[in-house]
Motif scaffolding. Sequence first.
Motif, PDB file in Angstrom:
ATOM      1  N   THR A  71     -19.918  11.953  18.144  1.00 50.29           N
ATOM      2  CA  THR A  71     -19.813  10.489  18.154  1.00 50.29           C
ATOM      3  C   THR A  71     -19.226   9.974  16.849  1.00 50.29           C
ATOM      4  OG1 THR A  71     -22.090  10.268  17.361  1.00 50.29           O
ATOM      5  CG2 THR A  71     -21.734  10.156  19.743  1.00 50.29           C
ATOM      6  N   ALA A  72     -18.561   8.828  16.947  1.00 53.15           N
ATOM      7  CA  ALA A  72     -17.933   8.240  15.761  1.00 53.15           C
ATOM      8  C   ALA A  72     -17.893   6.728  15.902  1.00 53.15           C
ATOM      9  CB  ALA A  72     -16.512   8.774  15.585  1.00 53.15           C
ATOM     10  N   ILE A  73     -17.858   6.065  14.745  1.00 57.73           N
ATOM     11  CA  ILE A  73     -17.535   4.642  14.698  1.00 57.73           C
ATOM     12  C   ILE A  73     -16.065   4.539  14.316  1.00 57.73           C
ATOM     13  CG2 ILE A  73     -17.872   2.463  13.480  1.00 57.73           C
ATOM     14  CD1 ILE A  73     -20.762   3.207  13.083  1.00 57.73           C
ATOM     15  N   MET A  74     -15.331   3.731  15.054  1.00 54.11           N
ATOM     16  CA  MET A  74     -13.924   3.496  14.750  1.00 54.11           C
ATOM     17  C   MET A  74     -13.741   2.037  14.352  1.00 54.11           C
ATOM     18  SD  MET A  74     -10.502   4.133  17.067  1.00 54.11           S
ATOM     19  CE  MET A  74     -10.606   2.642  18.032  1.00 54.11           C
ATOM     20  N   ARG A  75     -13.248   1.808  13.147  1.00 52.59           N
ATOM     21  CA  ARG A  75     -12.920   0.458  12.682  1.00 52.59           C
ATOM     22  C   ARG A  75     -11.407   0.299  12.724  1.00 52.59           C
ATOM     23  NH1 ARG A  75     -17.242  -2.182  10.404  1.00 52.59           N
ATOM     24  NH2 ARG A  75     -18.992  -0.891   9.738  1.00 52.59           N
ATOM     25  N   VAL A  76     -10.956  -0.783  13.331  1.00 52.62           N
ATOM     26  CA  VAL A  76      -9.526  -1.013  13.556  1.00 52.62           C
ATOM     27  C   VAL A  76      -9.099  -2.299  12.857  1.00 52.62           C
ATOM     28  CG1 VAL A  76      -7.746  -1.420  15.283  1.00 52.62           C
ATOM     29  CG2 VAL A  76      -9.646   0.143  15.788  1.00 52.62           C
ATOM     30  N   GLN A  77      -7.980  -2.231  12.134  1.00 59.35           N
ATOM     31  CA  GLN A  77      -7.378  -3.435  11.570  1.00 59.35           C
ATOM     32  C   GLN A  77      -5.974  -3.568  12.133  1.00 59.35           C
ATOM     33  OE1 GLN A  77      -7.001  -3.631   7.306  1.00 59.35           O
ATOM     34  NE2 GLN A  77      -5.959  -5.605   7.351  1.00 59.35           N
ATOM     35  N   ASN A  78      -5.676  -4.762  12.656  1.00 54.84           N
ATOM     36  CA  ASN A  78      -4.348  -5.082  13.163  1.00 54.84           C
ATOM     37  C   ASN A  78      -4.028  -6.495  12.704  1.00 54.84           C
ATOM     38  OD1 ASN A  78      -2.759  -6.303  15.931  1.00 54.84           O
ATOM     39  ND2 ASN A  78      -1.939  -4.471  14.972  1.00 54.84           N
ATOM     40  N   GLY A  79      -3.175  -6.606  11.692  1.00 56.06           N
ATOM     41  CA  GLY A  79      -2.930  -7.916  11.085  1.00 56.06           C
ATOM     42  C   GLY A  79      -4.200  -8.439  10.461  1.00 56.06           C
TER      43      GLY A  79
END
Length: 347
Positions: A315-323
Motif C-alpha cells: 500500500t502507498a499514499i500518492m500525492r499529486v500536484q498538477n498546476g
Amino acid sequence: MKKILLLAFLFCSANLFAQKYSGQWSGSFDAKGEPGGSRTEYFLELEVNGTKVEGTSTTYFIIEGKRFYTICAIEGNLDPRSKTITAKEVKRVKANTPQWFKDCFQVHTLTYFKKGDTEELEGNWKGARDEDKCGMGTTVLSRKQLVKNIITTPPAQNNNTVRTNPKPAPAQQKPTTKPTTPPKEKPEVVKTQPKKETPVTTGPAITKVDNQTETKTNAEVKANIPAPKLPNGLEKRESKVFETIPIEEEEITVNLYDNAEIDGDIITVLFNGEVVVSQKTLSDKPIVVKLKAIRGRDNTLTMYAENQGRIPPNTAIMRVQNGEQYHKVFLSADDKKNGSVVFRFKS
C-alpha cells in the motif's frame, strides 16, 4: 472589476481557512463507561478543501500484549461557522490485526479550539454503523505540525483496550487475560485502542516509524512475486482504478510513500504502459516522479507490487500536484492486481 477582486479574495480566504484544519492531529479517545478511564491512541491526517474533508485515521491498540494498528479512509465535512469537523471512517486501508478481528468504524464530531500556542480538536465519537455496537465516547486531538511526506507512529501505552467489536476468535486464540470476563464467552471489547508497534520513551510526541527497526530486523519479507511475462519485464495482472483525477496542465508531479508501517514494500511504477520507476522501496521519504500527460486521451499511472512486504498488501499514499491543484490517493496492489490512477484533462 471590484466583483472579480472580491470573488478572488473570498476564494483565497476559503482556501486558507480550510488549510487551517489540514494536516496531522494526534491524541486519543475514550469509551463511555469503560472502567479505569483508559484512552486509545488516535491520529487523523486531514485534507480539507472548502467544506469537504477527507484523509485517514490511524488507531493503535493491544490484544493479548501485542500491539496492532488499523488505518481507515475517512470522509466528512466542515461547518465553517461552528468550526466543527465531522470525520467518518468508511473503509479499512491497511492493518496488521488477527483474522478474527472485526473493524468497528467510528464517526468523530470535533470542534476546533485554540488555547495559547496549542490547537485542538475536541468532541465526541460514536459508531459509524449501527450493527457494530461500538459504543461512544470523547475525543481530544492536538495539532501536529506535519512534515511533508513523513510517516509517524505514536508512543507505546500500557493500558489500552481493543478498538473493535470482535467476532469470536478460534479457541486457540481466545484471550485468557481478561480478569472480569466469564470463561463461557469472549468479552465484548470496545473500539478503543492504538495501532502500531513502535514503543518510544517520549511523552505525547510522535516518533518516525523507522525507529522500530529493532523489532523488525529479523522479520521475513514476503518472497518476490513471480517471474515477468510482458515485454516491459512485468507479470500480466488486472488493474483496479482507485481514482480518476481531472487535470489542466500537462506536467504532473507524483510523490509516493508508505502510508503505514515501513515494512519493505517494493514497487514498480508505469505511466501509460512505460516503466518510470523500477523496483523502489516505499518508505517515509517520497519516491518523486515527474510526468508529462498527453492531451486528447486518458493517462494512466499504475503501481505494480514487486513484493508485499511483511504486511500484505503493498500500500502507498500518492500525492499529486498538477498546476495549483493537489490530490491524495491511497493505492493498494498485490500479486494479482495493480493499483492505478487515471489522469483526465478537463474538457
